[in-house]
Scaffold this motif. Structure first.
Motif, PDB file in Angstrom:
ATOM      1  N   VAL A  63       0.830  -1.202   0.000  1.00  0.00           N
ATOM      2  CA  VAL A  63       0.000   0.000   0.000  1.00  0.00           C
ATOM      3  C   VAL A  63       0.864   1.252   0.000  1.00  0.00           C
ATOM      4  N   SER A  64       0.496   2.192  -0.848  1.00  0.00           N
ATOM      5  CA  SER A  64       1.115   3.515  -0.856  1.00  0.00           C
ATOM      6  C   SER A  64       0.030   4.515  -1.197  1.00  0.00           C
ATOM      7  N   GLY A  65      -0.193   5.482  -0.306  1.00  0.00           N
ATOM      8  CA  GLY A  65      -1.282   6.418  -0.527  1.00  0.00           C
ATOM      9  C   GLY A  65      -2.610   5.687  -0.485  1.00  0.00           C
ATOM     10  N   ASP A  66      -3.445   5.920  -1.482  1.00  0.00           N
ATOM     11  CA  ASP A  66      -4.762   5.302  -1.527  1.00  0.00           C
ATOM     12  C   ASP A  66      -4.838   4.133  -2.495  1.00  0.00           C
TER      13      ASP A  66
ATOM     14  N   ALA B  72      -1.062  -0.847 -10.370  1.00  0.00           N
ATOM     15  CA  ALA B  72      -1.597  -0.425  -9.075  1.00  0.00           C
ATOM     16  C   ALA B  72      -3.105  -0.411  -9.178  1.00  0.00           C
ATOM     17  N   SER B  73      -3.767  -0.612  -8.079  1.00  0.00           N
ATOM     18  CA  SER B  73      -5.222  -0.681  -8.084  1.00  0.00           C
ATOM     19  C   SER B  73      -5.778  -0.010  -6.844  1.00  0.00           C
ATOM     20  N   ASP B  74      -7.049   0.420  -6.938  1.00  0.00           N
ATOM     21  CA  ASP B  74      -7.732   0.901  -5.750  1.00  0.00           C
ATOM     22  C   ASP B  74      -7.870  -0.249  -4.761  1.00  0.00           C
TER      23      ASP B  74
ATOM     24  N   ALA C  71      -5.656  -5.262   3.707  1.00  0.00           N
ATOM     25  CA  ALA C  71      -4.875  -4.168   4.281  1.00  0.00           C
ATOM     26  C   ALA C  71      -5.775  -3.147   4.962  1.00  0.00           C
ATOM     27  N   MET C  72      -6.870  -2.771   4.317  1.00  0.00           N
ATOM     28  CA  MET C  72      -7.781  -1.780   4.884  1.00  0.00           C
ATOM     29  C   MET C  72      -8.341  -2.231   6.228  1.00  0.00           C
ATOM     30  N   ALA C  73      -8.698  -3.495   6.323  1.00  0.00           N
ATOM     31  CA  ALA C  73      -9.345  -4.003   7.536  1.00  0.00           C
ATOM     32  C   ALA C  73      -8.466  -3.870   8.772  1.00  0.00           C
ATOM     33  N   TYR C  74      -7.166  -3.871   8.565  1.00  0.00           N
ATOM     34  CA  TYR C  74      -6.249  -3.845   9.709  1.00  0.00           C
ATOM     35  C   TYR C  74      -5.509  -2.515   9.860  1.00  0.00           C
TER      36      TYR C  74
ATOM     37  N   LEU D  29       7.131  -5.675  10.760  1.00  0.00           N
ATOM     38  CA  LEU D  29       7.426  -5.977  12.161  1.00  0.00           C
ATOM     39  C   LEU D  29       8.196  -4.835  12.827  1.00  0.00           C
ATOM     40  N   ARG D  30       8.776  -3.962  12.012  1.00  0.00           N
ATOM     41  CA  ARG D  30       9.500  -2.806  12.548  1.00  0.00           C
ATOM     42  C   ARG D  30       8.539  -1.768  13.115  1.00  0.00           C
ATOM     43  N   THR D  31       7.422  -1.534  12.415  1.00  0.00           N
ATOM     44  CA  THR D  31       6.458  -0.519  12.846  1.00  0.00           C
ATOM     45  C   THR D  31       5.176  -1.122  13.419  1.00  0.00           C
ATOM     46  N   ASN D  32       4.996  -2.436  13.198  1.00  0.00           N
ATOM     47  CA  ASN D  32       3.786  -3.141  13.618  1.00  0.00           C
ATOM     48  C   ASN D  32       2.534  -2.573  12.951  1.00  0.00           C
ATOM     49  N   LYS D  33       2.693  -2.033  11.752  1.00  0.00           N
ATOM     50  CA  LYS D  33       1.558  -1.496  10.999  1.00  0.00           C
ATOM     51  C   LYS D  33       1.368  -2.290   9.714  1.00  0.00           C
ATOM     52  N   VAL D  34       0.117  -2.344   9.258  1.00  0.00           N
ATOM     53  CA  VAL D  34      -0.183  -3.043   8.016  1.00  0.00           C
ATOM     54  C   VAL D  34       0.444  -2.290   6.845  1.00  0.00           C
ATOM     55  N   ILE D  35       1.042  -3.021   5.917  1.00  0.00           N
ATOM     56  CA  ILE D  35       1.723  -2.393   4.781  1.00  0.00           C
ATOM     57  C   ILE D  35       1.219  -2.893   3.432  1.00  0.00           C
ATOM     58  N   GLY D  36       0.401  -3.947   3.445  1.00  0.00           N
ATOM     59  CA  GLY D  36      -0.056  -4.485   2.166  1.00  0.00           C
ATOM     60  C   GLY D  36      -0.847  -5.751   2.366  1.00  0.00           C
ATOM     61  N   GLY D  37      -0.869  -6.575   1.330  1.00  0.00           N
ATOM     62  CA  GLY D  37      -1.617  -7.813   1.407  1.00  0.00           C
ATOM     63  C   GLY D  37      -1.109  -8.840   0.420  1.00  0.00           C
ATOM     64  N   VAL D  38      -1.474 -10.080   0.666  1.00  0.00           N
ATOM     65  CA  VAL D  38      -1.155 -11.174  -0.248  1.00  0.00           C
ATOM     66  C   VAL D  38      -2.451 -11.915  -0.529  1.00  0.00           C
ATOM     67  N   SER D  39      -2.640 -12.357  -1.769  1.00  0.00           N
ATOM     68  CA  SER D  39      -3.891 -13.037  -2.105  1.00  0.00           C
ATOM     69  C   SER D  39      -3.645 -14.320  -2.871  1.00  0.00           C
TER      70      SER D  39
END
Length: 255
Positions: free
Chosen positions: A109-112, A134-136, A146-149, A211-221
């Motif tokens: 994820v980067s921006g929206d 890139a996709s919405d 990613a959004m959910a978390y 794991l460095r920031t403990n924030k969601v950064i993306g997703g895998v499907s």
């Protein structure tokens, strides 16, 4: 707050235009570009004309649409080929692909938007291109995972900015309905895409964390064609393996 004293506003506007082209393969007219990036048409023309001369964009004379040029595609390919994150993610994704014979997408994820960084296709999904450069976020399993978390305030602001355009007749276009689905995602531990981006394509997605920031950064499907699996069957067969893969990828990513 970071200082903008040393930032180039002109360059930032130009990059905003280029960034627009990662989200759609269809291309844009001059008026559409100006409207989407909020820059007057005269300035946009100068930018895109320069990009065309340099090979970063190209103009279809028949449709008058501007699209990514060869130089942008080559630059993107070179960046991915030499990316440290791709080098770390690749063996994990390749192993999952070989073991389960599924299509795998990894996005950051980067921006929206969510940006595809690595893909392994299955023979059943080669005809689909639901996740391009890139996709919405709202119509992809990776994006919804990613959004959910996201942090609650971050998610609230993102949803406020979103324009929910239908990709298919199953795409969620109501913001309250989207938020309700994201709540269910946190209960399940994975997201789902039931033909919301492309007819005939289903997917399940799990969040990636730094794991460095403990924030969601993306997703895998994991993705599948509907003539291969039903949505429920696909979830039952592969959701556990997907969540395990997400944890493995998160363990090596340090954004």
């Amino acid at each position: 707050m970071k200082s903008k004293d040393n930032a180039s506003e002109t360059l930032a506007k130009g990059l905003k235009i280029l960034d627009l082209f990662g989200v759609s393969d269809a291309g844009y007219t001059l008026n559409q570009i100006a409207g989407r990036v909020g820059i007057n048409k005269t300035s946009v023309y100068r930018y895109v004309n320069t990009y065309c001369e340099l090979g970063y964009l190209q103009r279809d004379e028949r449709t008058r649409l501007y699209k990514l040029g060869v130089r942008s595609l080559a630059l993107g390919h070179a960046m991915l080929e030499n990316s440290e994150i791709v080098r770390l993610v690749k063996p994990l994704v390749d192993e999952a692909h070989e073991r389960h014979n599924v299509h795998v997408d990894v996005g950051i994820v980067s921006g929206d938007a969510i940006y595809l960084i690595y893909r392994r296709e299955s023979k059943y999904t080669t005809a689909f291109r639901s996740f391009s450069y890139a996709s919405d976020l709202y119509y992809l399993a990776t994006g919804k995972a990613a959004m959910a978390y996201m942090e609650p305030e971050e998610l609230r602001q993102l949803v406020e900015r979103l324009e929910l355009h239908p990709k298919t007749d199953k795409t969620i276009t109501d913001k309250q309905e989207l938020l309700e689905e994201l709540r269910r995602v946190t209960e399940l531990g994975y997201s789902y895409n039931n033909e919301e981006s492309v007819p005939g394509l289903i997917a399940i997605g799990a969040p990636l964390y730094s794991l460095r920031t403990n924030k969601v950064i993306g997703g895998v499907s994991f993705d599948s064609a509907t003539d291969t699996h039903t949505m429920k069957e696909f979830e039952r067969l592969y959701s556990t393996y997907l969540v395990e893969l997400a944890k493995k990828i998160s363990a090596v990513v340090s954004l």
